[in-house]
Design a protein around this motif. Structure first.
Motif, PDB file in Angstrom:
ATOM      1  N   ILE A  55     -16.869   2.927  -8.541  1.00 46.73           N
ATOM      2  CA  ILE A  55     -17.297   2.106  -7.401  1.00 46.73           C
ATOM      3  C   ILE A  55     -16.446   0.843  -7.312  1.00 46.73           C
ATOM      4  N   GLN A  56     -16.188   0.217  -8.446  1.00 46.85           N
ATOM      5  CA  GLN A  56     -15.327  -0.969  -8.436  1.00 46.85           C
ATOM      6  C   GLN A  56     -13.932  -0.631  -7.926  1.00 46.85           C
ATOM      7  N   SER A  57     -13.441   0.560  -8.309  1.00 45.34           N
ATOM      8  CA  SER A  57     -12.121   0.970  -7.828  1.00 45.34           C
ATOM      9  C   SER A  57     -12.133   1.204  -6.326  1.00 45.34           C
ATOM     10  N   PHE A  58     -13.252   1.866  -5.811  1.00 42.36           N
ATOM     11  CA  PHE A  58     -13.376   2.053  -4.357  1.00 42.36           C
ATOM     12  C   PHE A  58     -13.391   0.701  -3.639  1.00 42.36           C
ATOM     13  N   ASP A  59     -14.180  -0.243  -4.167  1.00 40.83           N
ATOM     14  CA  ASP A  59     -14.247  -1.570  -3.549  1.00 40.83           C
ATOM     15  C   ASP A  59     -12.880  -2.225  -3.498  1.00 40.83           C
ATOM     16  N   SER A  60     -12.128  -2.081  -4.590  1.00 47.38           N
ATOM     17  CA  SER A  60     -10.789  -2.677  -4.634  1.00 47.38           C
ATOM     18  C   SER A  60      -9.878  -2.072  -3.573  1.00 47.38           C
ATOM     19  N   HIS A  61      -9.969  -0.746  -3.381  1.00 47.19           N
ATOM     20  CA  HIS A  61      -9.097  -0.099  -2.396  1.00 47.19           C
ATOM     21  C   HIS A  61      -9.537  -0.411  -0.972  1.00 47.19           C
ATOM     22  N   PHE A  62     -10.883  -0.480  -0.748  1.00 52.98           N
ATOM     23  CA  PHE A  62     -11.353  -0.860   0.591  1.00 52.98           C
ATOM     24  C   PHE A  62     -10.978  -2.306   0.901  1.00 52.98           C
ATOM     25  N   SER A 106       4.017  -0.255  -0.829  1.00 50.21           N
ATOM     26  CA  SER A 106       3.497  -0.249  -2.206  1.00 50.21           C
ATOM     27  C   SER A 106       2.087   0.319  -2.315  1.00 50.21           C
ATOM     28  N   ILE A 107       1.508   0.815  -1.200  1.00 47.95           N
ATOM     29  CA  ILE A 107       0.134   1.346  -1.209  1.00 47.95           C
ATOM     30  C   ILE A 107       0.236   2.853  -1.060  1.00 47.95           C
ATOM     31  N   ASP A 108       0.013   3.581  -2.145  1.00 41.67           N
ATOM     32  CA  ASP A 108       0.260   5.023  -2.155  1.00 41.67           C
ATOM     33  C   ASP A 108      -0.720   5.803  -1.281  1.00 41.67           C
ATOM     34  N   PHE A 109      -1.993   5.374  -1.240  1.00 45.08           N
ATOM     35  CA  PHE A 109      -2.988   6.198  -0.548  1.00 45.08           C
ATOM     36  C   PHE A 109      -2.970   5.990   0.962  1.00 45.08           C
ATOM     37  N   ILE A 110      -2.210   5.052   1.504  1.00 44.03           N
ATOM     38  CA  ILE A 110      -2.069   4.857   2.959  1.00 44.03           C
ATOM     39  C   ILE A 110      -0.984   5.809   3.441  1.00 44.03           C
ATOM     40  N   GLU A 205      -6.995  12.703  -0.727  1.00 48.42           N
ATOM     41  CA  GLU A 205      -6.625  13.230  -2.040  1.00 48.42           C
ATOM     42  C   GLU A 205      -6.007  12.146  -2.915  1.00 48.42           C
ATOM     43  N   LYS A 206      -5.083  11.374  -2.342  1.00 48.32           N
ATOM     44  CA  LYS A 206      -4.455  10.297  -3.117  1.00 48.32           C
ATOM     45  C   LYS A 206      -5.455   9.191  -3.436  1.00 48.32           C
ATOM     46  N   LEU A 207      -6.392   8.931  -2.505  1.00 49.70           N
ATOM     47  CA  LEU A 207      -7.411   7.911  -2.768  1.00 49.70           C
ATOM     48  C   LEU A 207      -8.278   8.327  -3.945  1.00 49.70           C
ATOM     49  N   GLN A 208      -8.667   9.606  -3.996  1.00 47.24           N
ATOM     50  CA  GLN A 208      -9.483  10.080  -5.110  1.00 47.24           C
ATOM     51  C   GLN A 208      -8.718  10.030  -6.426  1.00 47.24           C
ATOM     52  N   LYS A 269     -25.296   0.082  -4.747  1.00 43.06           N
ATOM     53  CA  LYS A 269     -24.855  -0.639  -3.553  1.00 43.06           C
ATOM     54  C   LYS A 269     -23.672  -1.525  -3.905  1.00 43.06           C
ATOM     55  N   SER A 270     -22.628  -1.472  -3.058  1.00 41.19           N
ATOM     56  CA  SER A 270     -21.416  -2.250  -3.299  1.00 41.19           C
ATOM     57  C   SER A 270     -21.674  -3.733  -3.068  1.00 41.19           C
ATOM     58  N   ASP A 271     -21.113  -4.548  -3.935  1.00 40.90           N
ATOM     59  CA  ASP A 271     -21.199  -6.004  -3.757  1.00 40.90           C
ATOM     60  C   ASP A 271     -20.195  -6.513  -2.736  1.00 40.90           C
ATOM     61  N   TYR A 272     -19.273  -5.651  -2.342  1.00 44.42           N
ATOM     62  CA  TYR A 272     -18.196  -6.108  -1.457  1.00 44.42           C
ATOM     63  C   TYR A 272     -18.504  -5.858   0.014  1.00 44.42           C
ATOM     64  N   ASN A 273     -18.909  -4.624   0.382  1.00 42.13           N
ATOM     65  CA  ASN A 273     -19.038  -4.301   1.802  1.00 42.13           C
ATOM     66  C   ASN A 273     -20.341  -3.579   2.138  1.00 42.13           C
ATOM     67  N   ASP A 274     -21.356  -3.640   1.247  1.00 41.39           N
ATOM     68  CA  ASP A 274     -22.662  -3.016   1.482  1.00 41.39           C
ATOM     69  C   ASP A 274     -22.593  -1.500   1.601  1.00 41.39           C
ATOM     70  N   PHE A 275     -21.523  -0.874   1.131  1.00 48.35           N
ATOM     71  CA  PHE A 275     -21.464   0.577   1.122  1.00 48.35           C
ATOM     72  C   PHE A 275     -22.439   1.100   0.071  1.00 48.35           C
ATOM     73  N   ILE A 276     -22.949   2.306   0.305  1.00 50.85           N
ATOM     74  CA  ILE A 276     -23.885   2.950  -0.614  1.00 50.85           C
ATOM     75  C   ILE A 276     -23.159   4.089  -1.323  1.00 50.85           C
ATOM     76  N   TYR A 277     -23.309   4.165  -2.647  1.00 54.34           N
ATOM     77  CA  TYR A 277     -22.706   5.223  -3.437  1.00 54.34           C
ATOM     78  C   TYR A 277     -23.833   6.001  -4.116  1.00 54.34           C
TER      79      TYR A 277
END
Length: 749
Positions: A55-62, A106-110, A205-208, A269-277
């Motif tokens: 989740i922390q990694s998802f928050d960082s990428h978002f 420098s952003i591989d998943f974009i 796929e790259k994001l995962q 619940k994400s502390d960054y953008n209120d996303f639910i995991y």
């Protein structure tokens, strides 16, 4: 049975194997008691930690996505499409394209970034420009999310939106297509930051791969909901989220979990953008009952098999034990078999260590012998050369080499280091290997050591000489402070055994022909320059002899220093300077007299002087030895005077004390006679009276002061023995015809 019990080795093997069985049984029992359920609890606990990291990694990428959109809006390329006539400023388009390419490089998943405007069909991407219809009908093709869909969505009022991951038909070359799962992030327009519409195409796929979903336990899955509770990403298809979400009340500040059927659901619940995991984890391993029964059967079978195997192995292993005892010579002795084996092994190890040391010593001596043989210019038989070839790789491991001679000379003062030659050789080799890739050191005799230092390139010779110089400096200041180390370095040679002789000749030549002004810790044989202009004037030697005969030791020392300084100025060879020093000493030795030559003191002085010349390495050491020898000879010559009443002593005394108040009574007292007798003796011996002679000596020094110093006339008069400046001026003008001031002006013009 009694015979079996007597074989203690057999029983030791059996009980050792039985101990292994007990340990295995205890371990299996602990596993059985804890059961697979306990293992499952630990696995799920570790899974929760892994999910939080994901989740922390998802928050960082978002966060990276959000920052990238803000950065694109901040680019200074507004009004690319004119609102008045719809014209496109292509300069701004190309500059914007270049900036987009830089931002996402420098952003591989974009996968790509798309910028378009409300009143134009132009789409600007990091890879170029395109028509919106072409871009979404050919490159990124989707059944619903067409170019018109995105234009319509862009015109509506919306916040930042992350669209669910979906399959797109993507074409990279315009011909072939393949299905890829992509996500689209669209910027919000409720508060317009610029006139741009920004879309980010995200490769799922790259994001995962970036967030590392491999940390989930097998059978677990993860779903991501946006702040509006829309599914944007799922690792498992066909989730029934409606019933799951109805079963839980999610508190915004807490995590939540519940169990449903065979799965546990953990809400975060994400502390960054209120996303639910939502993390879906299997509640229990399947078929856990059958696994438990199988574990019991395996445990019981293993115990029975281990006991049978222990008995068989005990009998089987005891046979080689008896064979080992016979080999070690203890088969006929009663007692503990394994202790006897241990004692025999220790004995063999001790003998092997001794043999290894002996072989190592022989091998070192063989290598040293080969090296010393290579220093000999005489050829050897072909058979001898073939036998010695196996040692050549030890000498050379690089393409080139430099030979260095390290000559140790014990200092006379201080505590002497108790170094053995072998220890000193090994220590130096280890020190050199810390500075160079390859180096070997051999003892060449007495306290001289020869080192071969390998180089990959011939141009590295300067670094090798600097490294040897640093080693010499460090060793002389620390571990080997009781020695003075003289170092010589040869030219660079190809790594062949035949070149060792040539390198050694360079060193011998450098020892003899090095220039006096040679600087640095290492004498470089390449920098030696041949000099034949030796300064040895015989008139100076005669004058030196006369000075010693007349007792003018200081003047004689000055002559010696001038001769040595002139030869140093001419940068003659070191062996030439030592020859000059020896010639001066031997010539003056003749002036002492037969009685002194046969004395033990003078013979010892000659031996000491000869030894100093052999050990001298710097000019200062030769200078010091010659000055001491001249002073010694002068003292010997002075001791032969029968009486102080002689011309040599009187002239020397006046020369040393002319600045004092030398009146007749004082001189008579010093010489042990009456003033009248001294006055008559002086006039008869020197041809002038004492006062005139004293004035000439004083004025001679006064003229030197006037020419070579800035002292005032009064100060010079005081230094030369005159009571006041008027007396000095009157006397100076009487003997020289002009005043001191006029003389100084005349000499300086």
């Amino acid at each position: 049975m009694n015979r079996l019990i007597a074989n203690r080795g057999l029983l030791q093997i059996f009980f050792s194997l039985l101990l292994v069985i007990v340990i295995m049984f205890a371990s299996n029992y602990i596993v059985y008691q804890n059961s697979i359920s306990g293992i499952y609890d630990k696995v799920t606990q570790n899974n929760r930690m892994a999910v939080k990291n994901i989740i922390q990694s998802f928050d960082s990428h978002f966060m990276t996505v959000n920052n990238l959109i803000f950065a694109i809006h901040g680019l200074p390329y507004e009004n690319v499409v004119s609102r008045e006539n719809g014209e496109i400023d292509m300069v701004k388009v190309y500059m914007l394209q270049d900036s987009l390419s830089t931002l996402i490089s420098s952003i591989d998943f974009i996968d790509d970034v798309i910028v378009f405007y409300d009143n134009a069909d132009l789409a600007i991407t990091s890879k170029g420009t395109s028509d919106m219809n072409v871009l979404f009908n050919q490159k990124y093709k989707h059944s619903m999310q067409t170019a018109e869909y995105w234009k319509s969505f862009a015109r509506s009022k919306h916040t930042f939106t992350m669209f669910p991951a979906d399959d797109y038909s993507v074409s990279t070359d315009g011909l072939s297509r393949r299905s890829r799962q992509l996500m689209v992030a669209m910027d919000g327009n409720k508060v317009r930051l610029s006139d741009k519409n920004v879309m980010l195409i995200i490769d799922v796929e790259k994001l995962q791969q970036q967030v590392n979903l491999k940390g989930l336990i097998p059978g677990a899955s993860l779903i991501v909901l946006d702040s509006s509770r829309n599914v944007i990403l799922s690792t498992e298809k066909d989730w029934d989220l409606i019933e799951v979400l109805n079963d839980v009340y999610f508190n915004a500040s807490d995590e939540a979990s519940f169990t449903r059927e065979n799965f546990e659901y953990h809400f975060y619940k994400s502390d960054y953008n209120d996303f639910i995991y939502i993390d879906k984890v299997p509640y229990q391993f399947q078929n856990i009952g059958s696994v438990t029964d199988a574990s019991q059967m395996i445990m019981i079978s293993a115990i029975i098999s281990a006991i049978i195997l222990s008995v068989l192995l005990s009998v089987y292993l005891y046979r080689p034990v008896k064979g080992i005892l016979k080999l070690l010579g203890g088969g006929a002795i009663k007692g503990n078999d394994f202790r006897k084996i241990h004692s025999g092994i220790v004995k063999v190890q001790t003998e092997n260590e001794t043999l290894i040391k002996q072989m190592d010593f022989v091998d070192k001596e063989m290598r040293r012998g080969v090296f010393l043989q290579s220093l000999d210019e005489h050829s050897h038989s072909q058979q001898y050369e073939l036998q010695m070839q196996k040692y050549y790789p030890y000498f050379f491991q690089e393409r080139y080499f430099v030979m260095a001679s390290l000559l140790f000379i014990r200092r006379e003062e201080g505590e002497q280091a108790n170094w053995r030659i072998e220890e000193l050789t090994e220590w130096m080799q280890q020190q050199l290997l810390q500075r160079f890739n390859h180096a070997v050191v051999f003892h060449a005799g007495h306290l001289e050591f020869l080192a071969l230092v390998g180089m990959k390139e011939a141009a590295n010779r300067k670094q090798v000489l600097d490294g040897i110089g640093a080693f010499v400096k460090d060793a002389a200041e620390q571990e080997l402070e009781s020695f003075r180390i003289n170092a010589f370095a040869s030219k660079c040679y190809d790594s062949r055994i035949s070149n060792i002789y040539a390198a050694n000749q360079d060193i011998r030549h450098g020892m003899e022909y090095r220039n006096v002004k040679q600087t640095g810790a290492v004498v470089d044989t390449e920098t030696i320059r041949y000099v034949s202009d030796v300064y040895f004037p015989f008139e100076k030697i005669e004058k030196l002899s006369n000075c010693l005969l007349s007792g003018k030791t200081n003047e004689g020392l000055k002559i010696v220093e001038e001769m040595l300084a002139e030869n140093v100025h001419r940068n003659i060879h070191f062996h030439q300077l030592t020859h000059i020093a020896k010639s001066i000493f031997l010539y003056l030795l003749k002036q002492v007299g037969e009685t002194a030559v046969n004395s033990k003191d003078l013979q010892q002085e000659a031996r000491d002087f000869s030894r100093k010349m052999e050990l001298a390495f710097h000019y200062e050491e030769i200078h010091e030895a010659v000055i001491e020898a001249v002073s010694f000879i002068a003292d010997k010559r002075g001791s032969e005077q029968k009486s102080k009443l002689n011309a040599a002593f009187i002239s020397q005394y006046i020369e040393l004390h002319y600045m004092e108040n030398l009146y007749l009574d004082h001189m008579a007292e010093v010489l042990g006679t009456s003033p009248k007798y001294f006055s008559n003796y002086f006039k008869k011996t020197f041809g002038i009276n004492f006062v005139e002679y004293l004035n000439k000596v004083r004025l001679s020094h006064a003229r030197e002061f006037l020419k070579n110093t800035d002292l005032s006339v009064a100060e010079i008069g005081e230094k030369t023995g005159y009571m006041n400046s008027s007396t000095f001026t009157t006397t100076f003008k009487k003997y020289n015809g002009i005043s001191p001031s006029e003389y100084r002006k005349k000499e300086t013009d």
